[in-house]
Design an enzyme around this catalytic site. Structure first.
Site, PDB file in Angstrom:
ATOM      1  CB  THR A 124       1.101   0.778   5.069  1.00  0.00           C
ATOM      2  OG1 THR A 124       1.194   0.107   3.797  1.00  0.00           O
ATOM      3  CG2 THR A 124       2.024   0.122   6.078  1.00  0.00           C
ATOM      4  CD  GLU A 125      -5.010  -0.913   4.125  1.00  0.00           C
ATOM      5  OE1 GLU A 125      -5.612  -1.964   3.875  1.00  0.00           O
ATOM      6  OE2 GLU A 125      -4.254  -0.794   5.098  1.00  0.00           O
TER       7      GLU A 125
ATOM      8  CG  ASP B 241      -5.914 -12.024   3.120  1.00  0.00           C
ATOM      9  OD1 ASP B 241      -5.044 -12.303   2.281  1.00  0.00           O
ATOM     10  OD2 ASP B 241      -6.138 -10.852   3.479  1.00  0.00           O
ATOM     11  CD  GLU B 242      -9.678  -8.982   3.612  1.00  0.00           C
ATOM     12  OE1 GLU B 242     -10.286  -8.410   4.522  1.00  0.00           O
ATOM     13  OE2 GLU B 242      -8.758  -8.438   2.948  1.00  0.00           O
TER      14      GLU B 242
ATOM     15  CG  ASP C 268      -2.774  -6.315  -1.034  1.00  0.00           C
ATOM     16  OD1 ASP C 268      -3.924  -6.219  -1.493  1.00  0.00           O
ATOM     17  OD2 ASP C 268      -2.513  -6.835   0.060  1.00  0.00           O
TER      18      ASP C 268
ATOM     19  CG  HIS D  28      -5.823  -8.870  -0.998  1.00  0.00           C
ATOM     20  ND1 HIS D  28      -6.310  -7.586  -0.872  1.00  0.00           N
ATOM     21  CD2 HIS D  28      -6.415  -9.590  -0.006  1.00  0.00           C
ATOM     22  CE1 HIS D  28      -7.146  -7.527   0.151  1.00  0.00           C
ATOM     23  NE2 HIS D  28      -7.239  -8.728   0.690  1.00  0.00           N
TER      24      HIS D  28
ATOM     25  CE1 TYR E 292      -4.043  -8.497  11.868  1.00  0.00           C
ATOM     26  CE2 TYR E 292      -5.281  -7.143  10.331  1.00  0.00           C
ATOM     27  CZ  TYR E 292      -4.655  -8.334  10.638  1.00  0.00           C
ATOM     28  OH  TYR E 292      -4.627  -9.359   9.718  1.00  0.00           O
TER      29      TYR E 292
ATOM     30  CD1 TRP F  64      -6.681 -13.462   8.644  1.00  0.00           C
ATOM     31  CD2 TRP F  64      -7.638 -11.484   9.032  1.00  0.00           C
ATOM     32  NE1 TRP F  64      -7.661 -13.286   7.694  1.00  0.00           N
ATOM     33  CE2 TRP F  64      -8.269 -12.069   7.899  1.00  0.00           C
ATOM     34  CE3 TRP F  64      -8.072 -10.226   9.459  1.00  0.00           C
ATOM     35  CZ2 TRP F  64      -9.307 -11.445   7.218  1.00  0.00           C
ATOM     36  CZ3 TRP F  64      -9.111  -9.602   8.765  1.00  0.00           C
ATOM     37  CH2 TRP F  64      -9.714 -10.214   7.663  1.00  0.00           C
TER      38      TRP F  64
ATOM     39  NE  ARG G 196      -3.297  -2.958   0.611  1.00  0.00           N
ATOM     40  CZ  ARG G 196      -3.602  -3.897   1.487  1.00  0.00           C
ATOM     41  NH1 ARG G 196      -2.749  -4.227   2.459  1.00  0.00           N
ATOM     42  NH2 ARG G 196      -4.749  -4.547   1.390  1.00  0.00           N
TER      43      ARG G 196
END
Length: 745
Positions: free
Chosen positions: A453-454, A321-322, A197, A258, A413, A388, A168
Site C-alpha cells: 500500500t505504498e 525478504d529484501e 515495516d 524492513h 500483486y 513472490w 505503509r
C-alpha cells in the site's frame, strides 16, 4: 427407466452450461461452483422462514447477515407454510474436504449440507451471492425468489488469502472487519496481515511500548505526522470476528529487514546503534536487525510471545525478504557470528537468523512462513515458503518437501496497475508450477492476492483490488479448466452485486489509450481516445476540473485550439472507475520549434523524441505517462531555436520529483538567451528549494523572467544530482532527471 452413470454424467455436463445461461443469478456466482444442476420452481424468501441448524452460532450469523443484506427479519418460531432453511453438519460421509458443501434449493426448503460448520459457512456465502443485487441494494425487507437448484462445491486449495499491508498505510479496525466479510463472501479463508515495516509499526506490544509510541508514526514531507496502530484489544476483537467468519488471520512481523520503524524505537537492536527515523520513503533500507547481538533475538522472541498470545492460528509470517547485507558486512558482531557459527557468508547468516526464529516458533507450537529469500543459505526445517519473485521459490521449496504458497508478482500483486497486470493476466494464473510432478505439486498449498500500500491508502483499496481479486478467488477455489470468456460473462453480471455491497471497484485492464495530433496551420491539437472495457463511458472537462457523471461524454475526437486543461475520466453508469487522464495544452512561442538536446535521454523515457519538450503538452504527475523525458546520471542541456527573433517575457521548464522511483529535481537550472546561437547572455539561475528527501510526488516549475527581451535562441541547463544520495535506498546508483515541457512566453 434406467440410465447409465456415463449418460447421467453427460446430461449434467450438457445441462449445466445452459443453466448458467438461463439465470443471471447463477451466472454471477464467483468463484464458480464445482457443479450446478437446475431444478424446477423457485423458493420465495420472506420473513416467515424457519432456520434449523446443528450450530446455533451459524443460525444466528445467517439471520443477522440476511437482515444486513436484505432488511428481512427471519422468524424465530416455526413458519406457517413450513418453509425452512436447514444447515446439516456431518452429512457428507464420502467427502474429506472440510470446506466442501452441497446446496439444494426447492420451492419449500434451502438445505446446506457439509461435514463441518466451516463447510456450511462456505455454502451460506453461495446463498448470499444468489440474492438479487437490487434486494441487497434496497435492503427494505422485500420478499424475493431464488431459483431451485442443486450445487456441489469444494475448494481446490486449502490456502486462499489476501495479504493486506497496513504498515505503509494504516487501516481502521472497522475497515479490517469489513474486509473479513468481503473475503468470506468470495470464499477466501486467510487474511495475511502485514503489521510492520520501515514505514510503520502497527501492533501494540506491551513489553516494548516505544514500538507504537515512536514506531507507529512517521513525519511526512509536508511536516504532518501520519500513523496509527492496533491495540491488543482491537486485535482480539478482530480475531474473534474473523473466527466467526472462518477467516484465519496470519500476522506478519518483518525480520531481519524492513524493520526501520522498530529500529527507530529501539536502535540498540541495529548494527550501528542509530539514531533512526521511521521513514516516509518507499524501497529497501540498508539498516536491518543486528544478527550478531543475542539481545536482538531476545527482543524478537518477546515480541513473538505477545503475538502468539493474540493470534490462535497455527501460522506466523516472519517476512525475510529484501535484506541488504551492507550493515552485516561492516558489523564486527555479525562477522564474529559468522566465524563462531562456521558460516560461509552473510547469506548463511540470514539463514542462521531465520532458523533461530523458526525454531523458537516451533517450540511454541507455531509454524513460520517466510518470503522466498529464506531459501538463501539453507531453508529452515518446517518453514513454509511464500514465493513472490516468481515460481522458482515454490519449485525449490516443493522439491525440498516444504509446503509453499505460490504468489508471484506477475499475477498476484494487485498493487500493480491494471495497465500492466490486468484481469485476464490474473485469471490466467496457475499456482502449481508445471515443472513439479504430482508428488511435488502436493506441497503447493495455495496462493494469495497481495496488496502493498505504498500508494494505496484505505479509501483506494477497493478500486485497487476489484475486480481483479475476483479472478484470483476463482483461481484459488475452482477446480478444472478455466474459460476466461465464460468467467468474464459472470463478472459483468457481478458489477451490480459489488455496487450493492458498497464495493467501489476499479479497472479491469488498460482502460484508455489516446493519440494526440498537432496541426500547425491552423494551430490546434486533435485528441482521440479509445476505450478498452465494456460498459464504460469517458467524460471530460476542458477547465482542469475533475469530470463527474454530469460532464460531457466523449463521442468523437476533440479539437483543442487554445490553452486548455483537458481531463478525461472513466465511468461505468454513474460510478467513477478511479482512472483519469490529464492533458495540459499550452500554446506558447516555442511550440513546434527546433530543439537541440546535448546529452542523450533514455530510450525508455523518450516521450515523443526531441520535440516533446516543445510540443505544447505538459505531463501529469506520473512520469510514465509518455510525456516526460528521462535522463539518467547526466545533466540536461538543450538549445531551442525559435526560428526568428522574438520577444521573450518568461521561460518555464518543468521537472518532477519522485524519489521513491529514484527521480530527483535538478540542483539548479540555468537559462540564458542568444541571437546567434553561440553567445548566450542574460543568464538566470534558479536554485532548487524543495528537499529531495521527500515521499511526495512534486512537479516543480523553474521559471525565469526576461522582461520582454528579444532573442532567437534559448539555452536551458539543469544540473542533475547524478547519483542517489546516501540517505536513499539506491545510494550510489545513477539518479534520474525528468523534464516535460519548456514553455516560452
Amino acid at each position: 427407466m434406467k440410465f447409465s452413470a456415463l449418460f447421467i454424467a453427460g446430461l449434467i455436463l450438457s445441462v449445466a452450461p445452459s443453466f448458467y445461461a438461463q439465470s443471471d443469478l447463477f451466472n454471477s456466482l464467483i468463484p464458480k461452483p464445482t457443479k450446478a444442476i437446475p431444478s424446477e420452481g423457485k423458493f420465495t424468501f420472506d420473513n416467515k422462514i424457519t432456520v434449523k441448524s446443528t450450530s446455533g452460532k451459524l443460525a444466528a450469523y445467517f439471520k443477522n447477515r440476511i437482515f444486513e443484506l436484505t432488511g428481512i427479519n427471519l422468524a424465530d418460531n416455526n413458519s406457517i407454510d413450513g418453509k425452512k432453511i436447514i444447515f446439516e453438519s456431518g452429512s457428507l460421509p464420502n467427502e474429506s474436504n472440510k470446506e466442501a458443501y452441497n446446496l439444494e434449493i426447492t420451492p419449500s426448503t434451502i438445505t446446506v449440507s457439509a461435514n463441518t460448520d466451516e463447510g456450511i459457512f462456505r455454502g451460506i456465502q453461495t446463498v448470499f451471492q444468489l440474492i438479487p443485487p437490487e434486494i441487497k441494494k434496497s435492503r427494505i425487507g422485500k420478499p424475493f425468489e431464488l431459483p431451485a437448484c442443486k450445487i456441489e462445491d469444494k475448494p481446490r486449495f486449502q490456502w486462499r488469502g489476501l495479504n493486506l499491508d497496513c504498515s505503509r498505510h494504516f487501516m481502521s479496525k472497522d475497515f479490517i472487519k469489513r474486509y473479513i466479510d468481503i473475503l468470506a463472501y468470495f470464499k477466501f479463508n486467510t487474511l495475511h496481515w502485514h503489521f510492520t515495516d520501515d514505514q510503520g509499526w502497527r501492533i501494540e506490544i506491551k513489553r516494548y511500548p516505544k514500538l507504537t509510541q515512536i514506531g507507529a508514526w512517521r513525519k511526512e514531507a509536508d511536516g504532518t505526522v501520519y500513523g496509527g496502530y492496533y491495540t491488543q484489544e482491537d486485535i482480539k476483537e478482530i480475531v474473534e470476528y474473523a473466527q466467526s467468519r472462518y477467516i484465519n488471520i496470519v500476522p506478519e512481523i518483518e525480520m531481519p529487514g524492513h524493520c526501520l520503524a522498530s529500529l527507530a524505537s529501539y536502535p540498540e537492536n541495529s548494527c550501528t546503534g542509530g539514531p533512526f527515523e521511521v521513514t516516509n520513503m518507499w524501497g529497501v533500507m540498508k539498516d536491518v536487525y543486528c544478527a550478531g547481538r543475542d539481545s536482538t533475538f531476545i527482543f524478537l522472541q518477546n515480541i513473538l510471545d505477545e503475538v502468539i498470545d493474540l493470534f490462535p492460528g497455527k501460522y506466523i509470517h516472519i517476512g525475510g525478504d529484501e535484506v541488504p547485507k551492507d550493515r552485516w558486512k561492516e558489523c564486527p558482531r555479525c562477522q564474529e557470528r559468522i566465524k563462531t557459527e562456521g558460516l560461509k557468508d552473510e547469506k548463511e547468516l540470514q539463514s542462521y537468523f531465520i532458523k533461530r526464529i523458526v525454531n523458537y516458533l516451533e517450540s511454541k507450537g507455531k509454524t513460520a512462513i517466510g518470503w522466498d529469500e529464506i531459501l538463501e543459505g539453507g531453508l529452515a526445517p518446517g518453514a513454509i515458503v511464500q514465493s513472490w519473485q516468481g515460481h522458482d521459490g515454490a519449485i525449490e521449496a516443493a522439491r525440498q518437501k516444504h509446503q509453499t504458497i505460490c504468489s508471484p508478482t506477475s499475477h498476484t500483486y494487485l498493487n500493480y496497475d491494471p495497465d500492466n497486470l490486468d484481469l485476464k493476466i490474473a485469471y490466467s494464473f496457475e499456482p502449481v508450477p508445471e515443472e513439479l510432478n504430482d508428488e511435488e505439486a502436493a506441497f503447493v498449498i495455495g496462493s494469495e492476492a497481495n496488496l502493498w500500500t505504498e500508494h494505496c491508502p484505505q479509501e483506494k483499496v477497493d478500486s485497487q483490488l476489484f475486480p481483479r481479486i475476483l479472478a484470483l478467488s476463482e483461481v484459488f477455489w475452482t477446480t478444472g479448466p478455466k474459460d476466461y470468456d465464460e468467467f468474464y460473462s459472470r463478472l459483468k453480471n457481478k458489477y451490480e452485486d459489488l455496487t450493492s455491497l458498497g464495493i467501489k471497484y476499479g479497472r479491469e485492464s488498460k482502460l484508455i489509450t489516446y493519440k494526440v495530433e498537432h496541426n500547425e496551420n491552423p494551430q490546434q491539437y486533435i485528441v482521440t481516445f479509445d476505450i478498452h472495457q465494456e460498459g464504460v463511458d469517458l467524460r471530460y472537462t476542458l477547465d482542469g476540473t475533475t469530470p463527474t457523471y454530469e460532464s460531457e461524454i466523449y463521442t468523437q475526437p476533440l479539437v483543442i485550439n487554445n490553452t486548455s486543461k483537458l481531463v478525461a475520466a472513466a465511468f461505468r453508469d454513474t460510478f467513477f472507475l478511479n482512472k483519469k487522464i490529464n492533458f495540459d495544452f499550452i500554446f506558447h512561442k516555442a511550440v513546434g520549434s527546433d530543439i537541440k538536446i546535448i546529452n542523450e535521454y533514455s530510450l525508455h523515457y523518450r516521450a515523443n523524441g526531441d520535440n516533446s519538450l516543445v510540443d505544447g503538452i505538459r505531463g501529469t504527475d506520473d512520469f510514465h505517462d509518455g510525456m516526460w523525458q528521462g535522463y539518467q546520471g547526466v545533466d540536461f542541456e538543450a538549445i531551442i531555436d525559435l526560428g526568428s527573433e522574438k520577444e521573450i517575457s518568461r521561460v518555464v521548464p518543468r521537472f518532477i520529483l519522485n524519489s521513491n522511483s529514484w527521480v530527483f529535481l535538478p540542483q539548479k537550472v540555468i537559462i540564458s538567451i542568444s541571437n546567434d546561437g553561440s553567445n548566450f547572455t542574460n543568464e538566470k539561475v534558479i536554485s532548487n528549494d524543495i528537499p529531495q528527501k521527500n515521499s511526495e510526488i512534486i512537479v516543480k516549475e523553474f521559471g525565469a523572467d526576461f522582461n520582454k527581451s528579444k532573442a532567437r535562441y534559448i539555452k536551458v541547463f539543469a544540473e542533475s544530482i547524478k547519483e542517489c544520495p546516501e540517505w536513499h535506498p539506491g545510494a550510489g546508483h545513477k539518479a534520474w532527471l525528468f523534464i516535460d515541457e519548456i514553455v516560452v512566453e
